[in-house]
Design a protein around this motif. Structure first.
Motif, PDB file in Angstrom:
ATOM      1  N   ASP A 142       0.405  -0.941  -0.360  1.00  0.00           N
ATOM      2  CA  ASP A 142      -0.549  -0.365  -0.012  1.00  0.00           C
ATOM      3  C   ASP A 142       0.862   1.294  -0.199  1.00  0.00           C
ATOM      4  OD1 ASP A 142       0.654  -0.014   2.992  1.00  0.00           O
ATOM      5  OD2 ASP A 142      -1.377  -0.906   3.128  1.00  0.00           O
ATOM      6  N   THR A 145       2.162   1.146  -3.894  1.00  0.00           N
ATOM      7  CA  THR A 145       0.849   2.440  -4.404  1.00  0.00           C
ATOM      8  C   THR A 145       1.038   3.748  -4.381  1.00  0.00           C
ATOM      9  OG1 THR A 145      -0.094  -0.251  -4.213  1.00  0.00           O
ATOM     10  CG2 THR A 145      -1.431   1.699  -5.113  1.00  0.00           C
ATOM     11  N   TYR A 263      -7.730   8.653  -2.653  1.00  0.00           N
ATOM     12  CA  TYR A 263      -7.626   7.589  -2.297  1.00  0.00           C
ATOM     13  C   TYR A 263      -7.033   6.226  -0.923  1.00  0.00           C
ATOM     14  CZ  TYR A 263      -4.215   2.962  -1.969  1.00  0.00           C
ATOM     15  OH  TYR A 263      -3.535   1.574  -1.764  1.00  0.00           O
ATOM     16  N   LYS A 265      -7.644   2.476   1.175  1.00  0.00           N
ATOM     17  CA  LYS A 265      -6.693   1.312   1.492  1.00  0.00           C
ATOM     18  C   LYS A 265      -7.087   0.472   2.663  1.00  0.00           C
ATOM     19  CE  LYS A 265      -4.856  -2.546  -0.038  1.00  0.00           C
ATOM     20  NZ  LYS A 265      -5.018  -3.201   0.613  1.00  0.00           N
ATOM     21  N   TRP A 293      -7.787  -5.116  -3.580  1.00  0.00           N
ATOM     22  CA  TRP A 293      -7.028  -3.089  -4.165  1.00  0.00           C
ATOM     23  C   TRP A 293      -7.306  -2.065  -3.062  1.00  0.00           C
ATOM     24  CZ3 TRP A 293      -5.696  -4.165 -10.057  1.00  0.00           C
ATOM     25  CH2 TRP A 293      -4.846  -4.993 -10.658  1.00  0.00           C
ATOM     26  N   GLY A 294      -6.764  -0.877  -2.782  1.00  0.00           N
ATOM     27  CA  GLY A 294      -7.541   0.166  -2.419  1.00  0.00           C
ATOM     28  C   GLY A 294      -8.210   0.737  -4.140  1.00  0.00           C
ATOM     29  N   ALA A 312      -2.555  -2.620  -7.010  1.00  0.00           N
ATOM     30  CA  ALA A 312      -1.533  -2.525  -5.997  1.00  0.00           C
ATOM     31  C   ALA A 312      -0.365  -2.916  -6.505  1.00  0.00           C
ATOM     32  CB  ALA A 312      -1.893  -2.967  -5.079  1.00  0.00           C
TER      33      ALA A 312
END
Length: 363
Positions: A142, A145, A263, A265, A293-294, A312
């Motif tokens: 995370d 990403t 975003y 997550k 995935w976020g 990700a």
């Protein structure tokens, strides 16, 4: 600083001595060292007979000794010392290894105070030796990403960074991590707080103000188990960081709000769980199921379908020790310099003062 290549068997890997075989040593360090080209897990230090048996079962070629003294009696046979023992031992063992002429990796927190961390860094520089801090969460999927999204300007100007490292552990486990003795350097502020503060500093730079709330909620607990930290970065970003053992409902791991998009997550990087289950780095390591995935977008909650899945970046804990090996063998950069860890400790010390006195602390 770069590492000074130590003398070792010509053409052979660097021989690593690992001090401690609890959670950090057995789950993180030993498997990652063993999986790194250019490194060899030579010796494990633990006084626990069961942990000695465990180490030999998992790594048949490893030697086990019961004390750091036995390890340091053989300094000529080692090229790197990794310290994964209880927090209060980090500084004295790191100092001893550096004075013996050995490069060192220390698990976080490297020390109880920023001053101690800077003293260790100065000693390493004086001796021309690598001193690196194991901030493995810089290689979470995370976090990688989010760094990519920021670099691509997908969020615009980041205004607020929310980071949570929460657990539901209503009953204390005991042990030094939950001890109220200041000498043990226990509690969540220095444990999980070392991760979330380090990530915030890497992403958004130096901090000018710190406010914190830190409490002990569980019956029988001695050290902080529910802590909130608010940071004002010189860049203008506000970071809100939560670490807790008492979260009955877990919040998002990241919620990052910018001028273009946000975003969100949920869930932790999968690497720790994989290592705990005995998996080892290889093809597909650190990859996460697309369902986890976020999401990136604006104007609607991810829970109701807002935003789009943000692919990700695979997590990559092996990259840390690969960088350590490159630093020692080729003179590459230190992946996590102790002075960076000292900057994070400045923040943690300010957070502790803020929570104790109920004030905002300026840095």
């Amino acid at each position: 600083m770069t590492g000074t290549p130590p003398a070792h068997a010509p053409g052979g890997p660097l021989r690593v001595g690992l001090v401690g075989y609890g959670l950090a040593g057995s789950v993180f360090h030993a498997p990652l060292v063993a999986a790194t080209e250019g490194l060899s897990l030579d010796t494990v230090v633990t006084s626990n007979p069961e942990r000695q048996r465990q180490a030999r079962a998992e790594f048949p070629d490893v030697r086990t000794v019961a004390s750091p003294d036995e390890l340091f009696d053989r300094v000529a046979e080692l090229d790197l010392v990794v310290i994964a023992s209880p927090n209060k031992t980090h500084v004295p063992l790191a100092k001893r290894a550096l004075e013996a002429g050995l490069p060192v990796v220390v698990d976080k927190p490297v020390a109880g105070t920023a001053a101690e961390a800077r003293e260790l860094a100065a000693l390493a520089e004086e001796r021309g030796l690598l001193l690196s801090v194991f901030q493995n969460r810089r290689w979470d999927n995370d976090f990688l990403t989010l760094r990519e999204l920021i670099a691509e300007d997908a969020l615009g100007d980041v205004w607020r960074f929310e980071s949570r490292f929460e657990r539901w552990r209503p009953k204390p486990k005991g042990g030094w991590r939950e001890s109220g003795d200041p000498a043990e350097i226990g509690g969540l502020l220095y444990d999980l707080g070392s991760h979330v503060v380090d990530q915030a500093l890497v992403l958004f730079g130096p901090v000018t103000q710190v406010y914190a709330e830190s409490v002990v909620r569980r019956a029988g607990a001695e050290a902080d188990d529910d802590t909130f930290i608010a940071l004002t970065h010189a860049s203008g970003v506000r970071s809100h960081l939560y670490v807790s053992s008492t979260a009955a409902q877990l919040g998002p791991r990241f919620r990052v709000l910018g001028s273009k998009a946000g975003y969100v997550k949920h869930g932790l990087d999968p690497q720790e769980a994989a290592l705990r289950e005995g998996a080892r780095p290889g093809p597909g390591w650190g990859e996460e199921d697309e369902a986890l995935w976020g999401r990136l977008g604006s104007g609607e909650s991810p829970v109701t379908g807002g935003g789009d899945p943000a692919p990700a970046v695979p997590g990559d804990y092996p990259a840390y020790y690969a960088a350590v090996a490159k630093a020692l063998l080729e003179g590459g950069p230190n992946p996590v310099d102790a002075r960076e860890a000292a900057d994070a400790l400045d923040v943690l010390e300010a957070a502790r003062r803020s929570a104790r006195d109920g004030v905002v602390v300026a840095l």
